[in-house]
Design a protein around this motif. Structure first.
Motif, PDB file in Angstrom:
ATOM      1  N   ASP A  69       0.722  -1.184  -0.038  1.00 35.06           N
ATOM      2  CA  ASP A  69       0.228  -0.003  -0.099  1.00 35.06           C
ATOM      3  C   ASP A  69       0.692   1.254  -0.248  1.00 35.06           C
ATOM      4  OD1 ASP A  69      -2.130  -1.620   0.009  1.00 35.06           O
ATOM      5  OD2 ASP A  69      -2.512  -1.601   2.090  1.00 35.06           O
ATOM      6  N   ALA A  70       1.959   1.444  -0.443  1.00 34.77           N
ATOM      7  CA  ALA A  70       2.669   2.431  -0.629  1.00 34.77           C
ATOM      8  C   ALA A  70       1.965   3.135  -1.443  1.00 34.77           C
ATOM      9  CB  ALA A  70       4.056   2.123  -1.053  1.00 34.77           C
ATOM     10  N   ALA A  71       1.943   4.832  -1.221  1.00 38.64           N
ATOM     11  CA  ALA A  71       1.158   5.641  -2.046  1.00 38.64           C
ATOM     12  C   ALA A  71       1.898   5.766  -3.506  1.00 38.64           C
ATOM     13  CB  ALA A  71       1.049   6.973  -1.460  1.00 38.64           C
ATOM     14  N   GLU A  72       3.337   6.015  -3.086  1.00 39.78           N
ATOM     15  CA  GLU A  72       3.991   6.172  -4.494  1.00 39.78           C
ATOM     16  C   GLU A  72       5.501   5.660  -4.316  1.00 39.78           C
ATOM     17  OE1 GLU A  72       3.298   9.962  -6.783  1.00 39.78           O
ATOM     18  OE2 GLU A  72       2.946  10.377  -4.583  1.00 39.78           O
ATOM     19  N   VAL A  73       6.026   4.991  -5.518  1.00 40.10           N
ATOM     20  CA  VAL A  73       7.363   4.448  -5.458  1.00 40.10           C
ATOM     21  C   VAL A  73       8.323   5.124  -6.470  1.00 40.10           C
ATOM     22  CG1 VAL A  73       8.949   2.415  -5.444  1.00 40.10           C
ATOM     23  CG2 VAL A  73       6.927   2.327  -4.234  1.00 40.10           C
ATOM     24  N   TYR A  74       9.192   5.715  -5.969  1.00 31.55           N
ATOM     25  CA  TYR A  74      10.281   6.178  -7.077  1.00 31.55           C
ATOM     26  C   TYR A  74      11.377   5.374  -7.284  1.00 31.55           C
ATOM     27  CZ  TYR A  74       7.583  10.823  -6.869  1.00 31.55           C
ATOM     28  OH  TYR A  74       6.606  11.572  -7.254  1.00 31.55           O
ATOM     29  N   SER A  75      11.535   4.914  -8.570  1.00 32.94           N
ATOM     30  CA  SER A  75      13.029   4.311  -8.925  1.00 32.94           C
ATOM     31  C   SER A  75      13.806   5.419  -9.091  1.00 32.94           C
ATOM     32  CB  SER A  75      12.845   3.276  -9.903  1.00 32.94           C
ATOM     33  OG  SER A  75      13.918   2.785 -10.328  1.00 32.94           O
ATOM     34  N   LEU A  76      14.998   5.238  -8.313  1.00 31.16           N
ATOM     35  CA  LEU A  76      16.243   6.407  -8.946  1.00 31.16           C
ATOM     36  C   LEU A  76      17.246   5.646  -9.346  1.00 31.16           C
ATOM     37  CD1 LEU A  76      15.948   8.269  -5.443  1.00 31.16           C
ATOM     38  CD2 LEU A  76      14.425   8.683  -7.434  1.00 31.16           C
ATOM     39  N   ASP A  77      17.386   5.608 -10.684  1.00 34.87           N
ATOM     40  CA  ASP A  77      18.313   4.655 -11.351  1.00 34.87           C
ATOM     41  C   ASP A  77      18.946   5.689 -12.481  1.00 34.87           C
ATOM     42  OD1 ASP A  77      19.311   2.451 -12.552  1.00 34.87           O
ATOM     43  OD2 ASP A  77      17.728   1.197 -11.778  1.00 34.87           O
ATOM     44  N   LEU A  78      19.915   4.940 -12.822  1.00 34.83           N
ATOM     45  CA  LEU A  78      20.952   5.480 -13.836  1.00 34.83           C
ATOM     46  C   LEU A  78      20.585   5.042 -15.238  1.00 34.83           C
ATOM     47  CD1 LEU A  78      23.457   7.503 -14.294  1.00 34.83           C
ATOM     48  CD2 LEU A  78      24.956   5.435 -14.100  1.00 34.83           C
TER      49      LEU A  78
END
Length: 292
Positions: A69-78
């Protein structure tokens, strides 16, 4: 009345007693949940950043965070996202996002954290997961190879943690930071030795302990996870070796590699408010720890 009690009682009387001369209690932001907290391990309403989440362990962690149930997940990737990432994004409309980020650049990391807050209004968790390894005998490593490992695994993790901590403090958020360490931070990997990699993960695990001590007064929790062998693009070949089954007979433990999602429960716990009194620890998730 015992003598000790008499002494204490006398010490509290008067305007110039030793007790009154003590320094005032420090002000700190407590992580203790409020009276309405429901004690469900959940990431409901939380915005989580995961470095290196376009594939491998990071993508597995993103999957489990979204399932919890995370509201939003950000992937920080190269690197640009692939088909697996896109499939997960399609299954979770507007909840999984990709931001290009070079974690070895402190300026880039600070900007991306600002971008997350600008888009979502907050950030609640940072998973410093991006990393790399190179397996070879110690005497074969040259300086550029060492620098590449330490720049990503140590400096990158440091920049992500400190950027998140600064933003938590600025916004008054009781944030959580979780590092991906490794079982090689405890002992060597006999099957595929890499002294520099183990050194970087030992540094990561120690940073978690020290950051936890320094930032506790701000309500920030810092922990780490030490995975064992996980099935990724870097390790898929391990269980294909001709002697894999024989090694498992002698070494014990779970005779398989982990699916990256099997690590996720530990991360979700540490990112959740149910872990409000959990900081400065490392959780080994290594079903074949006996093989190391």
């Amino acid at each position: 009345m015992p003598p000790a009690a008499v002494t204490l009682q006398n010490a509290t009387v008067g305007t110039s007693s030793p007790v009154e001369q003590l320094a005032p209690n420090p002000v700190f932001l407590s992580t203790e949940p409020g009276p309405e907290f429901d004690w469900k391990i959940s990431l409901r309403g939380k915005v989580i950043a995961i470095t290196g989440a376009n594939r491998g362990i990071g993508l597995g962690l993103a999957t489990v965070c979204l399932a919890n149930d995370a509201a939003e997940v950000y992937s920080l990737d190269l690197f640009e996202p692939g088909e697996e990432f896109q499939a997960l994004a399609n299954a979770n409309p507007k909840r999984l996002r990709y931001l290009h980020c070079d974690v070895t650049s402190e300026e880039n990391v600070l900007k991306v954290v600002d971008d997350i807050v600008a888009e979502s209004g907050r950030i609640d968790g940072m998973v410093a997961n991006a990393g790399m390894t190179k397996h070879q005998p110690a005497l074969k490593f040259d300086r550029p190879q060492l620098e590449q490992l330490f720049n990503l695994n140590v400096y990158g993790a440091y920049f992500c943690a400190t950027a998140a901590a600064k933003k938590f403090i600025e916004l008054g958020i009781k944030g959580s930071i979780v590092f991906t360490a490794s079982m090689t931070s405890y002992r060597p990997n006999r099957a595929a030795p890499s002294a520099p990699y183990g050194g970087t993960k030992g540094a990561v695990r120690n940073m978690a302990h020290t950051f936890a001590m320094e930032w506790a007064s701000h309500g920030i929790r810092v922990n780490s996870i030490s995975p064992g062998f996980v099935r990724t693009q870097m390790t898929y070949y391990v269980e294909k070796a001709a002697d894999w089954n024989l090694k498992m007979q002698y070494y014990g433990g779970m005779p398989r590699l982990a699916d990256p999602r099997e690590l996720g429960g530990a991360y979700v716990y540490l990112l959740s408010d149910c872990a409000s009194y959990t900081t400065g620890i490392d959780i080994p998730v290594a079903g074949i720890v006996g093989a190391w």
